[in-house]
Design a protein around this motif. Structure first.
Motif, PDB file in Angstrom:
ATOM      1  N   ASP A 840      13.281   6.799  26.047  1.00 43.27           N
ATOM      2  CA  ASP A 840      14.013   7.023  27.341  1.00 43.27           C
ATOM      3  C   ASP A 840      13.094   7.329  28.358  1.00 43.27           C
ATOM      4  OD1 ASP A 840      16.335   6.795  25.930  1.00 43.27           O
ATOM      5  OD2 ASP A 840      16.813   9.187  25.917  1.00 43.27           O
ATOM      6  N   PHE A 841      11.858   8.010  27.975  1.00 41.46           N
ATOM      7  CA  PHE A 841      10.770   8.262  28.960  1.00 41.46           C
ATOM      8  C   PHE A 841       9.742   6.958  29.039  1.00 41.46           C
ATOM      9  CE2 PHE A 841      11.015  12.936  27.826  1.00 41.46           C
ATOM     10  CZ  PHE A 841      11.966  13.078  28.695  1.00 41.46           C
ATOM     11  N   GLN A 842      10.349   5.975  28.499  1.00 42.79           N
ATOM     12  CA  GLN A 842       9.455   4.564  28.396  1.00 42.79           C
ATOM     13  C   GLN A 842       8.238   4.723  27.947  1.00 42.79           C
ATOM     14  OE1 GLN A 842       9.535   2.982  32.576  1.00 42.79           O
ATOM     15  NE2 GLN A 842      11.920   2.955  32.565  1.00 42.79           N
ATOM     16  N   ASN A 843       7.914   5.616  26.867  1.00 41.00           N
ATOM     17  CA  ASN A 843       6.577   5.982  26.469  1.00 41.00           C
ATOM     18  C   ASN A 843       6.610   5.343  24.974  1.00 41.00           C
ATOM     19  OD1 ASN A 843       4.322   6.885  25.211  1.00 41.00           O
ATOM     20  ND2 ASN A 843       4.767   8.914  25.100  1.00 41.00           N
ATOM     21  N   MET A 844       6.254   3.826  25.097  1.00 39.03           N
ATOM     22  CA  MET A 844       6.500   3.066  23.892  1.00 39.03           C
ATOM     23  C   MET A 844       5.225   3.165  23.024  1.00 39.03           C
ATOM     24  SD  MET A 844       9.352   2.038  24.925  1.00 39.03           S
ATOM     25  CE  MET A 844       9.865   0.926  23.472  1.00 39.03           C
ATOM     26  N   LEU A 845       4.306   3.673  23.379  1.00 38.52           N
ATOM     27  CA  LEU A 845       3.256   4.090  22.574  1.00 38.52           C
ATOM     28  C   LEU A 845       3.667   5.066  21.450  1.00 38.52           C
ATOM     29  CD1 LEU A 845      -0.240   3.865  22.176  1.00 38.52           C
ATOM     30  CD2 LEU A 845      -0.147   6.012  23.254  1.00 38.52           C
ATOM     31  N   ALA A 846       4.178   6.331  21.896  1.00 39.29           N
ATOM     32  CA  ALA A 846       4.445   7.143  21.185  1.00 39.29           C
ATOM     33  C   ALA A 846       5.796   6.943  20.379  1.00 39.29           C
ATOM     34  CB  ALA A 846       4.785   8.738  21.850  1.00 39.29           C
ATOM     35  N   PHE A 847       6.507   6.047  20.852  1.00 37.49           N
ATOM     36  CA  PHE A 847       7.923   5.966  20.245  1.00 37.49           C
ATOM     37  C   PHE A 847       7.579   4.825  19.087  1.00 37.49           C
ATOM     38  CE2 PHE A 847      10.860   2.321  19.804  1.00 37.49           C
ATOM     39  CZ  PHE A 847      12.097   2.951  19.438  1.00 37.49           C
ATOM     40  N   PHE A 848       6.542   3.807  19.229  1.00 41.76           N
ATOM     41  CA  PHE A 848       6.200   2.950  18.187  1.00 41.76           C
ATOM     42  C   PHE A 848       5.593   3.882  17.277  1.00 41.76           C
ATOM     43  CE2 PHE A 848       6.835  -0.754  21.191  1.00 41.76           C
ATOM     44  CZ  PHE A 848       7.989  -1.387  20.372  1.00 41.76           C
ATOM     45  N   GLY A 849       4.578   4.772  17.492  1.00 43.27           N
ATOM     46  CA  GLY A 849       3.717   5.387  16.659  1.00 43.27           C
ATOM     47  C   GLY A 849       4.633   6.364  15.596  1.00 43.27           C
ATOM     48  N   ILE A 850       5.701   6.797  16.258  1.00 45.78           N
ATOM     49  CA  ILE A 850       6.615   7.765  15.513  1.00 45.78           C
ATOM     50  C   ILE A 850       7.247   6.814  14.359  1.00 45.78           C
ATOM     51  CG2 ILE A 850       8.674   9.137  15.525  1.00 45.78           C
ATOM     52  CD1 ILE A 850       7.569  10.336  18.041  1.00 45.78           C
ATOM     53  N   ILE A 851       7.848   5.806  14.978  1.00 43.16           N
ATOM     54  CA  ILE A 851       8.800   4.888  14.005  1.00 43.16           C
ATOM     55  C   ILE A 851       7.852   4.117  13.192  1.00 43.16           C
ATOM     56  CG2 ILE A 851      10.269   2.598  14.217  1.00 43.16           C
ATOM     57  CD1 ILE A 851      11.385   5.149  15.456  1.00 43.16           C
ATOM     58  N   MET A 852       6.691   3.988  13.280  1.00 46.93           N
ATOM     59  CA  MET A 852       5.629   3.347  12.176  1.00 46.93           C
ATOM     60  C   MET A 852       5.561   4.279  11.378  1.00 46.93           C
ATOM     61  SD  MET A 852       4.839  -0.014  12.689  1.00 46.93           S
ATOM     62  CE  MET A 852       3.078   0.045  11.953  1.00 46.93           C
ATOM     63  N   GLY A 853       5.117   5.630  11.783  1.00 50.60           N
ATOM     64  CA  GLY A 853       5.107   6.723  10.706  1.00 50.60           C
ATOM     65  C   GLY A 853       6.132   6.806   9.852  1.00 50.60           C
ATOM     66  N   LEU A 854       7.400   6.764  10.292  1.00 50.02           N
ATOM     67  CA  LEU A 854       8.528   6.869   9.334  1.00 50.02           C
ATOM     68  C   LEU A 854       8.714   5.529   8.534  1.00 50.02           C
ATOM     69  CD1 LEU A 854      11.155   8.477  12.072  1.00 50.02           C
ATOM     70  CD2 LEU A 854       9.647   9.840  10.344  1.00 50.02           C
ATOM     71  N   SER A 855       8.365   4.465   9.146  1.00 47.17           N
ATOM     72  CA  SER A 855       8.514   3.472   8.154  1.00 47.17           C
ATOM     73  C   SER A 855       7.387   3.068   6.887  1.00 47.17           C
ATOM     74  CB  SER A 855       8.349   2.005   8.929  1.00 47.17           C
ATOM     75  OG  SER A 855       9.509   2.071   9.917  1.00 47.17           O
TER      76      SER A 855
END
Length: 897
Positions: A840-855
Motif C-alpha cells: 500500500d505504501f508502494q514499497n515493493m522492495l520490502a514487499f517482495f523481500g517478505i514474500i520471497m522469505g515466506l516462499s
C-alpha cells in the motif's frame, strides 16, 4: 452374437404409452447388464427403458451426416460405427474414432447444435435410440443424475474434439521414448495425483465414446497450482504440462499434441499402455513430497520454453494478444535479434514460427535452393556445407542463417545439415520478412556520410498507435546524435509524441562518450554561427545558444547529484556562464543561474517525466483500491533521517579481521582498491603485503577472493559476510566467527508489541532513503561492468540490493526460530500484514523481500503452520505470490545473460 431376442425387440418396438409394466421390466433387466448403462441410476434407467426404441442397421449405412441437426440420441448395443470428420469443403475426411458396444453418442440434441461428425456403420449394428423431445424430458426431470454423463454435451469445447491435420501438426514434438529423467518426473507426478487427488484419473464417458483412465486439462492445471508454490499463473502451469506432453509422458486421448487449459482429456503413459491392472492407483507408488517439489521445480524451469513453442505452433491468425506479448518478451532475449528495434520484434511476434527436425543428418536446405525462410537456432547445431569444400563451419544455439538469400533474393549459398538430434528453430518466411523490412524502412530515415550511416531515425508513434511526423534516434555517431539533440529535441514538449531520447542520452552517454568530449561538442555548437549570403543570421545564432542552455539545464535537472561531483561538468558550466556574459545574453544567463541553483538545492526531481523520482513525503493519493496516504510521513519527517549518498571520496570504516579473530579498523575512501587496503592491513599484522590476502568469509565458510584492482568491496559483502586479512597459506584454516551465525532466539515478543502498519511505515522510510541515494549512473555501470568506468562506484546500488536480501533473511530467521506453533502462525499473519502495508505504501522492495522469505522452502515446508493460517491470509498470500512471476522471470533471464 446378437444381444437382443425377439421378446426385447417386440417390447422396444411398441409405443412408450403401449408398454406394460412387465414389458418395461424385461427391457430393464436386459439394459442394466450393458456397459453403457452400468453407471445409470435405476430411476434414470427406468425412464430410458420407457422412451427407448430398438434400431438395427446393416454395414455401410450412414446414420447421420456432419452438420445435420440432431433428432436422436443413441447407445450401441452391438456392432460398431466409424466417426468421420471433414473440412468445410467435405475434403480431407478423417476417421476420428470407432464406436463399439457400450458407447453412447448424439448428445448434441440437448442444445439443438449441428452434428460434429458423420457416423457410418462398420458392420451389422444394433442401437437403442431415444428421440430428442423424450430425451429433453428425461434431462429436465433428472438433471442431477445426468450431469456426469451429459454435462459436456452442452458445454463446448468437446473434450475429444480433434482438429483437421495440418502441416504444422505433422511436425510434432511428441516423443515416443521420453528420457529417463522426464519419465521419472512423470511417474512421481502421477503418483502425487493419485495420492493427493483421488478420482482425477478416471474413466470418462463423454459424447462419442468412453475414455479410460484420463484426466481433464483444467483439473490438472488447478492441481499443480495448488500443490506447487513456484507456480503462480495458469499459463505457467500449462507450460509445465506441455513439457510432459512433448516428451510422451502425457498425451491427448486423440493424439492432439498440445496441452490446453480446458475440458480436453489427457492420459499418462502408464495408463495409455495399460500396464496397471485394476483401478487407477491400485499399484501406484507413494508420492514423496520433497521429491514431488523437486519435480515441479524442474518442470517450472523447462515450462517457459515449452509454452513458447506451444504459442509459436499456432497459426499467426490464431495467436491471442496475450500470446503475442509473451512471444515478444521472449524475442527480446534472443541474441540473433538484438540488433533489431523493438517495433520490429513486435512485428516478428505475429509471424515468427517454430520448426523442429528430429534426425541428425537431415538437410534443412541445399546450396542453390531458392531462399524461402530465415532461421534462428533455438536448440542443437548445424553444419554449413559448400559443394567442393565440404564442411566450412558450424552454427550453434543463438546463431541465425538464411537471411542473406532473402535480402538479395539470391539462391542459397550453402547447404545446412543437422548435426544433432531434435534441433529446434525459429523461422521467418520470405513474405513476412520482406513485409517487415518494407514497413521498417518506410518509418526509417538514414543520414549518410561517405557512404556510411551516421544517423538513423525512426518515426514516433502517437498514443493512439498512429504514426507521428516526428522521429527519434535509433543509432548514430556521438557527434551527430548531439547535433540532432540540440537541433530537434530540446524544445519538444508534446506529451502525445514524447521522445525520451534527451533523457536516455544524458543518462547513458558515458557508455560511448566521455563527459569531456560531450562538453566540448556542446561548446562548439554554442559558438557555431549561422551564416547567410549577406552575413550572419543573428536570430538563428542566438537560438543555437538558447538550445545549449536548455540542454544543459535538462542534463543537470535529470541527474542533480552530478553537480559538484564531476570536475569537467563544473568547468563547462563556468565556461558557459562566461560565454553568456561575454555575449551580453544577461536574461538567458539569469535563467541559467536559476536552473543550476534549483538543481543544487534539490536532491531529487519531483517532475512527472520518466526519469523523475517521487518523494516519499509527497505520495499522491491513488485511485486504486489500496489505502490512501494521508498519514504517510511528511517531507520534514523524511529529512530527519536522510542519509547522504556514497561518492568515491566518501570515507568509510573498513573493519578487517585477522586469523585470531582480532581486528583492525581502517578509515579510507570507499573507492580504495584492494591492493591499498591489503598494504595497510598487512602492516598491522606484521606480514609483507605480497604474502597477505584480503578476502570475504561468509557464514557458510565460503571464501570470496578479491582482485587487487577491485574497489568498493565494503558494500559488496554478503549478509553476515566479514573481511579477513591473513597469510595466503592460512586461508583454509580460518573459520566463521560466532557472530556470523546470526541470532539464536526469535524477536517474537518485540515484534508483537509493534503494529504491522508502523513497522511497514518505518521500513518504507528507510528503504526510500536507500533508493534515493542510488545514482542513475550506477545502474548503467552495473550492466556494462565497472572496469569500463574507472573512478566510478556502485556502492549505493549495492546497499539497496543488499537490503532486499536482508529483509528476506529476517523473515526466514524469525519464523524458523519461533518454536511454538501458535506463535509461528501469529508471526506468519503479521508478516503477511506487513507485506500488505508495504504494498500500500508502494514499497515493493520490502514487499517482495517478505514474500520471497515466506516462499522460501524453509518456511513453505512448515505444513502445520500453513494449515492453521486462516483462509483470509492464505488467499492474500496467494495473491501476493502472483506478483512475483514477472520479477522471477526477469531474474532468470538476467542470470542466463
Amino acid at each position: 452374437c446378437k444381444v437382443m431376442v425377439a421378446e426385447w425387440i417386440s417390447c422396444l418396438d411398441k409405443k412408450p404409452s403401449d408398454r406394460t409394466g412387465e414389458e418395461l421390466d424385461i427391457i430393464y433387466s436386459r439394459l442394466k447388464g450393458l456397459k453403457v448403462f452400468e453407471t445409470f441410476d435405476p430411476a434414470l434407467l427406468q425412464q430410458i427403458c420407457y422412451f427407448g426404441y430398438y434400431e438395427d442397421l446393416e454395414k455401410g449405412i450412414t446414420l447421420y451426416r456432419q452438420g445435420d441437426i440432431g433428432t436422436n440420441w443413441y447407445a450401441v448395443l452391438s456392432g460398431s460405427l466409424d466417426v468421420n470428420c471433414s473440412d468445410a469443403d467435405d475434403k480431407n475426411c478423417v476417421t476420428v474414432c470407432t464406436l463399439g458396444a457400450g458407447t453412447a453418442f448424439g448428445e448434441s440434441v440437448l442444445d439443438n447444435s449441428p452434428r460434429a461428425a458423420t457416423v457410418i456403420t462398420c458392420e451389422y449394428t444394433e442401437l437403442l435410440r431415444v428421440e430428442r423431445d423424450d430425451l429433453l424430458k428425461v434431462w429436465e426431470r433428472n438433471r442431477h443424475l445426468m450431469e456426469g454423463f451429459f454435462t459436456n454435451a452442452i458445454r463446448p469445447p468437446s473434450p475429444v474434439s480433434v482438429p483437421m491435420p495440418t502441416t504444422q501438426s505433422k511436425l510434432s514434438l511428441y516423443s515416443k521414448n521420453p528420457s529417463d529423467r522426464i519419465l521419472f518426473i512423470g511417474q512421481q507426478i502421477r503418483a502425487g495425483l493419485i495420492n493427493n487427488f483421488p478420482g482425477i484419473i478416471a474413466d470418462r464417458q463423454i459424447s462419442l465414446r468412453t475414455y479410460r483412465r484420463c484426466c481433464v486439462g483444467s483439473q490438472l492445471v488447478d492441481w499443480i497450482i495448488q500443490e506447487c508454490n513456484a507456480v503462480h499463473t495458469r499459463q505457467q502451469a500449462v507450460g509445465m504440462w506441455q513439457v510432459l506432453l512433448e516428451e510422451g509422458v502425457l498425451k491427448h486421448v486423440c493424439n492432439e499434441y498440445n496441452f490446453e487449459d480446458n475440458n480436453l482429456f489427457y492420459r499418462f503413459k502408464e495408463d495409455d499402455c495399460g500396464s496397471e491392472q485394476g483401478p487407477p492407483g491400485a499399484c501406484a507408488p507413494l508420492a514423496d513430497t520433497n521429491m514431488l517439489q523437486e519435480c515441479f521445480s524442474t518442470l517450472a524451469q523447462m515450462g517457459p520454453d515449452a509454452l513458447m513453442r506451444l504459442m509459436l505452433k499456432k497459426p499467426p491468425k490464431e495467436r491471442t494478444a496475450e500470446d503475442l506479448d509473451y512471444i515478444y518478451e521472449e524475442l527480446l532475449h534472443i541474441k540473433a535479434l538484438s540488433h533489431l528495434s523493438n517495433s520490429v520484434k513486435r512485428e516478428l511476434a505475429s509471424c515468427i514460427q517454430f520448426e523442429s527436425r528430429e534426425k541428425a543428418g537431415t538437410i534443412l536446405f541445399k546450396q542453390g535452393d531458392e531462399g524461402n525462410s530465415w532461421y534462428i537456432i533455438l536448440k542443437g547445431s548445424v553444419n554449413v556445407v559448400i559443394f567442393g569444400k565440404g564442411v566450412v563451419g558450424q552454427l550453434h544455439e543463438g546463431d541465425n542463417f538464411g537471411q542473406l538469400a532473402l535480402v538479395n533474393d539470391a539462391p542459397r549459398a550453402a547447404s545446412i545439415i543437422l548435426r544433432d538430434e531434435r534441433c529446434h528453430f525459429l523461422r521467418v518466411d520470405k513474405e513476412d520478412f520482406n513485409r517487415i523490412l518494407r514497413d521498417v524502412e518506410a518509418k526509417t530515415e538514414r543520414l549518410k556520410e561517405n557512404g556510411k550511416d551516421v544517423l538513423v531515425l525512426e518515426k514516433l508513434s502517437k498514443s493512439d498507435g498512429s504514426q507521428s511526423n516526428k522521429y527519434t534516434v535509433m543509432a548514430g555517431t556521438p557527434e551527430k546524435m548531439v547535433e540532432y539533440l540540440l537541433d530537434s529535441c530540446v524544445d519538444c514538449r508534446d506529451d502525445d509524441e514524447r521522445d525520451y531520447f534527451v533523457e536516455d542520452f544524458f543518462v547513458m552517454f558515458n557508455v560511448f562518450l566521455s563527459i569531456d568530449k560531450l562538453c566540448s561538442l556542446l561548446m562548439s555548437y554554442y559558438h557555431e554561427a549561422v551564416k547567410l549570403e549577406d552575413g550572419l543570421d543573428l536570430k538563428a545564432t542566438e537560438q543555437k545558444k538558447i538550445r545549449v542552455v536548455r540542454a544543459v539545464l535538462r542534463w543537470v535537472d535529470l541527474i542533480p547529484q552530478k553537480m559538484g561531483e564531476e570536475y569537467e561538468l563544473e568547468e563547462f558550466i563556468e565556461k558557459l556562464r562566461s560565454a553568456l556574459y561575454d555575449d551580453g545574453m544577461l536574461s538567458l544567463l539569469a535563467q541559467f543561474e536559476r536552473g543550476i541553483d534549483a538543481s543544487k538545492c534539490h536532491t531529487f526531481n519531483k517532475s512527472n517525466n520518466r526519469s523523475s523520482r517521487s518523494s516519499l513525503g509527497t505520495f499522491q493519493k491513488s485511485s486504486s483500491r489500496y489505502s490512501t496516504y494521508d498519514d504517510m510521513p511528511s517531507e520534514s519527517q523524511s529529512e530527519k533521517i536522510r542519509r547522504e549518498p556514497l561518492v568515491p571520496t566518501t570515507e568509510v570504516k573498513f573493519k578487517i579481521f585477522y586469523p585470531d579473530q582480532s581486528y583492525c579498523t581502517l578509515r579510507l575512501p570507499i573507492i580504495t582498491p584492494v591492493s591499498e587496503i591489503t598494504k595497510q592491513a598487512s602492516e598491522k599484522l606484521g606480514i609483507p603485503p605480497e604474502e597477505t590476502v584480503i578476502f570475504e568469509l561468509k557464514s557458510t565458510n565460503e571464501v570470496v577472493r578479491f582482485k587487487d584492482t577491485d574497489t568498493c568491496i565494503l558494500t559488496a559483502l554478503s549478509n553476515n559476510g566479514r573481511l579477513f586479512c591473513s597469510p595466503k597459506d592460512s586461508i583454509d584454516k580460518i573459520k566463521p566467527m560466532q557472530e556470523q551465525e546470526g541470532p539464536n532466539t526469535s524477536s517474537f515478543n518485540e515484534l508483537e508489541i509493534m503494529s504491522s502498519r508502523e513497522l511497514a511505515l518505518q521500513m518504507t522510510i528507510y528503504d526510500f532513503e536507500l533508493f534515493n541515494c542510488v545514482y542513475e549512473s550506477e545502474l548503467i555501470i552495473s550492466i556494462f561492468k565497472k572496469d569500463k568506468f574507472p573512478g566510478k562506484i556502485v556502492g549505493n546500488l549495492d546497499c539497496f540490493l543488499a537490503r532486499f536480501n536482508e529483509v528476506q533473511n529476517w523473515v526466514i530467521t524469525e519464523i524458523c526460530l519461533t518454536s511454538l506453533l501458535s506463535k509461528r502462525v501469529h508471526l506468519l499473519r503479521k508478516f503477511i500484514k506487513i507485506a500488505q502495508h508495504c504494498r500500500d505504501f508502494q514499497n515493493m522492495l520490502a514487499f517482495f523481500g517478505i514474500i520471497m522469505g515466506l516462499s522460501n522452502i524453509a518456511v513453505s515446508r512448515l505444513s502445520q503452520t500453513w494449515e492453521k493460517l486462516p483462509n483470509k491470509f492464505r488467499k492474500l498470500f496467494k495473491e501476493f505470490e502472483t506478483l512475483l512471476v514477472c520479477w522471477r522471470k526477469n531474474e532468470e533471464r538476467e542470470r542466463e545473460r
